[in-house]
Scaffold this active site. Sequence first.
Site, short mmCIF file in Angstrom:
data_model
loop_
_atom_site.label_atom_id
_atom_site.label_comp_id
_atom_site.label_asym_id
_atom_site.label_seq_id
_atom_site.Cartn_x
_atom_site.Cartn_y
_atom_site.Cartn_z
N HIS A 102 0.85 -1.20 0.00
CA HIS A 102 0.00 0.00 0.00
C HIS A 102 0.88 1.23 0.00
O HIS A 102 2.06 1.19 0.38
CB HIS A 102 -0.94 0.01 1.21
CG HIS A 102 -0.26 0.38 2.50
ND1 HIS A 102 -0.22 1.67 2.99
CD2 HIS A 102 0.41 -0.38 3.40
CE1 HIS A 102 0.44 1.69 4.15
NE2 HIS A 102 0.83 0.46 4.41
N CYS A 103 0.31 2.35 -0.46
CA CYS A 103 1.00 3.63 -0.39
C CYS A 103 0.17 4.54 0.50
O CYS A 103 -0.52 4.07 1.40
CB CYS A 103 1.22 4.21 -1.78
SG CYS A 103 -0.30 4.48 -2.70
N MET A 104 0.19 5.83 0.25
CA MET A 104 -0.50 6.77 1.14
C MET A 104 -2.01 6.71 1.01
O MET A 104 -2.73 6.99 1.97
CB MET A 104 -0.02 8.21 0.82
CG MET A 104 -0.48 9.25 1.81
SD MET A 104 0.23 8.99 3.43
CE MET A 104 -0.63 10.25 4.38
N ARG A 160 -3.76 4.11 -1.31
CA ARG A 160 -4.35 2.99 -2.03
C ARG A 160 -3.67 1.66 -1.77
O ARG A 160 -2.49 1.60 -1.41
CB ARG A 160 -4.35 3.28 -3.53
CG ARG A 160 -2.96 3.34 -4.12
CD ARG A 160 -2.91 4.12 -5.40
NE ARG A 160 -3.09 5.53 -5.15
CZ ARG A 160 -2.86 6.48 -6.04
NH1 ARG A 160 -2.49 6.14 -7.25
NH2 ARG A 160 -3.04 7.73 -5.75
N ASP A 203 2.73 7.85 -6.53
CA ASP A 203 3.12 6.76 -5.64
C ASP A 203 3.60 5.56 -6.41
O ASP A 203 3.43 4.42 -6.01
CB ASP A 203 1.95 6.36 -4.72
CG ASP A 203 1.66 7.42 -3.68
OD1 ASP A 203 0.55 7.42 -3.19
OD2 ASP A 203 2.55 8.24 -3.37
#
Length: 674
Positions: A26-28, A30, A480
């Site tokens: 995961h990123c910030m 999603r 991202d």
Amino acid sequence: MGKYDEDARELLELIGGKENIGAVSHCMTRMRFVLNDPGKADVAGIEGMKAVKGSFTQSGQFQVIIGNGVADFYNDFVAIAGVEGVSKDAVKQAAKKNQNVLQRAITAIAEIFAPLIPAIIVGGLILGFRNCIDSLYLFENGTKTLAEMSQFWAGMDSFLWLIGEAVFHMLPVGICWSVTKKMGTTQILGIILGLTLVSGQLLNAYSVATTAADSIPYWDFGAFRINMIGYQAQVLPAILAAFTLCYLEKFFRKITPQVISMVVVPFCSLLLSVVAAHFILGPIGWKIGSAISSVVYAGITGSFKVVFGAVFGFVYAPLVITGLHHMTNAIDLQLIADYEGTMLWPMIALSNIAQGSAVLGMIWLQKKDARAQEVNVPACISCYLGVTEPAIFGVNLKHMFPFICGMIGSACAGVVCVAAGVTANAIGVGGLPGILSIKPVFMPMFAVCMAIAVAVPFLLTAVVGKKKGLAAGNRAMENDGIEAAGGVVSEGSVQGMERVQEDYRSQEGSGVSGGSRDENMGKGQAFRAFLDGMVIPLKEVGDGVFSEGIMGEGLAVRPENDTVTSPGAGTVIVMMEDSRHAVGLLMDNGVQLLIHVGIDTVDMKGDGFTYLVKQGERVSAGSPLIRFDREKIKKAGHPDVTVCVVTDAGEAENIRILTGMRGTANETEIMVFE
């Protein structure tokens, strides 16, 4: 029981179950999946979930947009699914398995040439300028060039070649370095390998066509001889040699004891790769070039020359990628000797013009994307002056569809050119000034061909780019680490927010959305600027997720300082400790904000970013949140534009977004609401 347990179970089922998950991270904002069978994912069902704001697929990854709560969602999901999360880099590597051979090849080429783009652009502009002063016969009734008329310009022409030669003739050095950098092997060995390909001990690649076979120098090993031929400006031999070096180094590093690794690994790797480059890979490249030259000669003089014009016009630009286009010089010289002119070179000039026109289409599509224009404009200029590498490697291959549009336009122009028998007196400037090298009787028809080479690629690029969502600068680019282009997205989930954002600018440089700044000052509540700098609408950010409002409505600031501050009073609820490039806030009125520094900056892995707060910490308006290094972001090749979006409107009503003005941190109102 986790907050998102039920949603996690639903997503797991809709995504095809645990067995369909190749990797997850995961990123910030999603979840990022690599699916074993992307066809098993129920995209419509996933986008219908309450916790999901949208989804898209790109570069072999399936992305599910969650928002500020993605970290908690991710933790609940991996617990429910019984899978182990991996790093973003691991997800990227796993995603390559979902790419076909062509996609992998294009990705590899893009990664190799990305660090070389600044040098290629500079070299392209310099060579284009030199073409104008030493190849255009504009003086004394068309018999002399500017360099021949003036000693100053003759000296300048000679001096500028110092840079031009370093950029293009020595290009294999940069390529070998870039490949070793990409592969994580010893970069100085790559540089040395590149130098062995362009050494002054070797016969220059540009001189091979005019050197008699028995005059070519060689290494004599007794039982056999190897020609001492250089590979100036050659791409394919350099790439093959560099990858050979990388795999040899990895092999020897794996089998060599640590105590002698420092000696054995570099010696064996470099020696064998140089041998392979000059004994095998280089000669293979030349044989490929010779075969292509034979086909060109037969085609341009045969009964199917119109068909040849279409094919050659279409494939010439890809030949530039390999460096094999230099082989056409020999055919041109032979045609000039035999027929007092060449019909091949005009098609080469038209191909260059067509690629430049595709870039011109990108300039129109990205006219509001200032960062893209920094590459687009000089690339277009140098291409129209006959140097295509900046346009091809810096713009067209990056998006791919402009490259193909340019190839189609070149093919159309090539058909007309060959059909009309357009012939050049000599090899000249391979761009718009090339018309001066055409025999006068054919100049009007070549002008028609040039018009085709300009119009067709430009129109095709504009149409295709607009369908891809690139119009007016809203280019799809990685956020991202993943591009949103070409994927499927759903609308943002901010409810009750009145979308009144528009880009209004008065002559004084101020503007608002939904009313003038003076009218809104002091009405209800407000959030204030989080950075010093120009406040712009999201649509000018140039990101496929933020610009389209997928994450919610908001704005962005082109920063003039390096510290992000809180727009108001609230609590820090989301942080990314590994990248430190973004922060999520829960304001006291229930509004949730996401502040994201730069585009693609997650790839910097926290280098240049420092958190000034902790998760769960209370902040007031103006409290420092993130400090970032603008110079490091620039050197990493990312925009530093900083985005602020409302991911949940909370108790706020009639939110108005104020843009089109210069903001001062903790002073200028950027959002007002009731």
